[in-house]
Write a protein that holds these residues in place. Structure first.
Motif, PDB file in Angstrom:
ATOM      1  N   PRO A  23       0.810  -1.225   0.000  1.00 22.95           N
ATOM      2  CA  PRO A  23       0.000   0.000   0.000  1.00 22.95           C
ATOM      3  C   PRO A  23       0.839   1.270   0.000  1.00 22.95           C
ATOM      4  CG  PRO A  23      -0.043  -1.028   2.169  1.00 22.95           C
ATOM      5  CD  PRO A  23       0.592  -2.018   1.235  1.00 22.95           C
ATOM      6  N   LEU A  24       2.047   1.217   0.554  1.00 17.89           N
ATOM      7  CA  LEU A  24       2.902   2.404   0.551  1.00 17.89           C
ATOM      8  C   LEU A  24       3.340   2.770  -0.869  1.00 17.89           C
ATOM      9  CD1 LEU A  24       5.128   1.845   3.726  1.00 17.89           C
ATOM     10  CD2 LEU A  24       3.258   3.489   3.411  1.00 17.89           C
ATOM     11  N   VAL A  25       3.661   1.757  -1.687  1.00 23.19           N
ATOM     12  CA  VAL A  25       4.004   2.020  -3.091  1.00 23.19           C
ATOM     13  C   VAL A  25       2.795   2.601  -3.817  1.00 23.19           C
ATOM     14  CG1 VAL A  25       4.584   0.917  -5.291  1.00 23.19           C
ATOM     15  CG2 VAL A  25       5.854   0.317  -3.233  1.00 23.19           C
ATOM     16  N   GLU A  26       1.613   2.058  -3.546  1.00 22.21           N
ATOM     17  CA  GLU A  26       0.395   2.580  -4.177  1.00 22.21           C
ATOM     18  C   GLU A  26       0.149   4.032  -3.775  1.00 22.21           C
ATOM     19  OE1 GLU A  26      -1.768  -1.835  -4.172  1.00 22.21           O
ATOM     20  OE2 GLU A  26      -2.356  -0.292  -2.722  1.00 22.21           O
ATOM     21  N   LEU A  27       0.305   4.319  -2.476  1.00 22.13           N
ATOM     22  CA  LEU A  27       0.064   5.682  -1.996  1.00 22.13           C
ATOM     23  C   LEU A  27       1.121   6.641  -2.524  1.00 22.13           C
ATOM     24  CD1 LEU A  27      -1.618   7.555  -0.231  1.00 22.13           C
ATOM     25  CD2 LEU A  27      -0.172   6.920   1.723  1.00 22.13           C
ATOM     26  N   LEU A  28       2.373   6.217  -2.529  1.00 20.08           N
ATOM     27  CA  LEU A  28       3.451   7.062  -3.060  1.00 20.08           C
ATOM     28  C   LEU A  28       3.203   7.391  -4.525  1.00 20.08           C
ATOM     29  CD1 LEU A  28       6.288   8.366  -2.830  1.00 20.08           C
ATOM     30  CD2 LEU A  28       7.239   6.131  -3.451  1.00 20.08           C
ATOM     31  N   THR A  29       2.823   6.375  -5.302  1.00 24.85           N
ATOM     32  CA  THR A  29       2.550   6.588  -6.725  1.00 24.85           C
ATOM     33  C   THR A  29       1.389   7.555  -6.919  1.00 24.85           C
ATOM     34  OG1 THR A  29       3.297   4.321  -7.164  1.00 24.85           O
ATOM     35  CG2 THR A  29       2.075   5.436  -8.919  1.00 24.85           C
ATOM     36  N   ALA A  30       0.334   7.388  -6.115  1.00 24.12           N
ATOM     37  CA  ALA A  30      -0.834   8.256  -6.235  1.00 24.12           C
ATOM     38  C   ALA A  30      -0.492   9.696  -5.862  1.00 24.12           C
ATOM     39  CB  ALA A  30      -1.961   7.732  -5.347  1.00 24.12           C
ATOM     40  N   LEU A  31       0.266   9.895  -4.790  1.00 22.37           N
ATOM     41  CA  LEU A  31       0.610  11.248  -4.341  1.00 22.37           C
ATOM     42  C   LEU A  31       1.505  11.967  -5.348  1.00 22.37           C
ATOM     43  CD1 LEU A  31       1.231  10.620  -0.526  1.00 22.37           C
ATOM     44  CD2 LEU A  31      -0.699  11.844  -1.560  1.00 22.37           C
TER      45      LEU A  31
END
Length: 284
Positions: A106-114
């Motif tokens: 989820p951190l990779v997903e959130l980083l990519t989204a931000l």
């Protein structure tokens, strides 16, 4: 449609944030599977050179087989694969065997989204946004692959060089001459450092993938952004490397990947490189 999105930047940014979550989920697959695919290809090539025949194995690529729990083999359902939300809903555990699921997904997903949302906010609905998104997504994938395996796949770095030159045909981020010089200088600088270090110590200080990654950053942002990228990546990399050796007793003989720091420096240069360069030059 593009005019509407430019009039309402918050709507466009929110849309790109959601797309970023989806892309981040796919990047997790790329980060996990691409090195395994490369290893399988190397093994096949070695077997061919030795005249051996490889037993036929199930198809393994970025699309097949479906994602599954590494512990019990439970195939991830669509509801369990919703970016960020599914991990929170499952409380970070497999629904079948309760094995913990790494928080990095989820951190990779959130980083990519931000970062995707930051691109959308900065450039709006434009060609620059399309290009910057591709660059950001590629840098995220390369950073985590290098962190895990100390590999920077040619299948990502080389297309990234050509895409940078393509987007700069009309000067999206830099003039074409600056982009060409940036690609050449990015490769040449680290290539020179590599050989100077090897001649002086007899050891290899970095991999050839680092040359190609900096060449790609130069192709996208122009040669003017290379000093910012190199300075930030070198300072942060050195600080973290010393901290790892002193605080966690990291073995000095074990290489520390440089790709994540180059990628981080490239991201800073993408968003703030021009401002940082102007602020520095204003002092003289």
């Amino acid at each position: 449609m593009i005019e509407l999105l430019n009039v309402t930047p918050a709507l466009f940014t929110g849309l790109i944030f959601l797309i970023g979550l989806l892309v981040g989920s796919f990047l997790n697959v790329v980060i996990h599977r691409l090195p395994k695919m490369m290893e399988a290809e190397w093994q096949a090539q070695c077997a061919e050179l030795r005249g051996e025949s490889l037993s036929e194995s199930p198809r393994y690529n970025l699309w097949l087989p479906r994602s599954a729990c590494t512990q019990c083999g439970h195939q991830i359902t669509a509801l369990e694969n919703i970016p960020l939300l599914s991990w929170l809903w499952l409380r970070g555990r497999c629904s079948a065997c309760s094995t913990p699921i790494s928080a990095r997904y989820p951190l990779v997903e959130l980083l990519t989204a931000l970062l995707s949302a930051a691109v959308a906010w900065k450039w709006g609905a434009s060609v620059q946004t399309a290009g910057a998104l591709l660059l950001v997504w590629a840098l995220i994938a390369l950073a985590f692959i290098d962190l895990d395996t100390t590999l920077l796949p040619d299948s990502l770095t080389l297309p990234l060089v050509w895409l940078g030159l393509l987007f700069n045909l009309n000067g999206a981020f830099a003039s074409l001459p600056d982009a060409v010089v940036g690609a050449m200088a990015g490769y040449g600088v680290l290539w020179s450092v590599y050989w100077l270090f090897k001649l002086a110590t007899g050891k290899e200080g970095m991999g050839f993938g680092d040359f190609k990654l900096l060449a790609a950053i130069g192709a996208w942002l122009g040669w003017q952004m290379l000093p910012v990228t190199l300075l930030l990546s070198s300072v942060v990399g050195a600080a973290i490397g010393v901290a790892m050796i002193v605080l966690v007793k990291h073995d000095r003989r074990v290489p520390i990947p440089f790709g994540p720091y180059l990628a981080g420096g490239g991201l800073v240069a993408l968003f703030f490189g021009a401002d940082l360069t102007q602020a520095y030059l204003a002092q003289f």
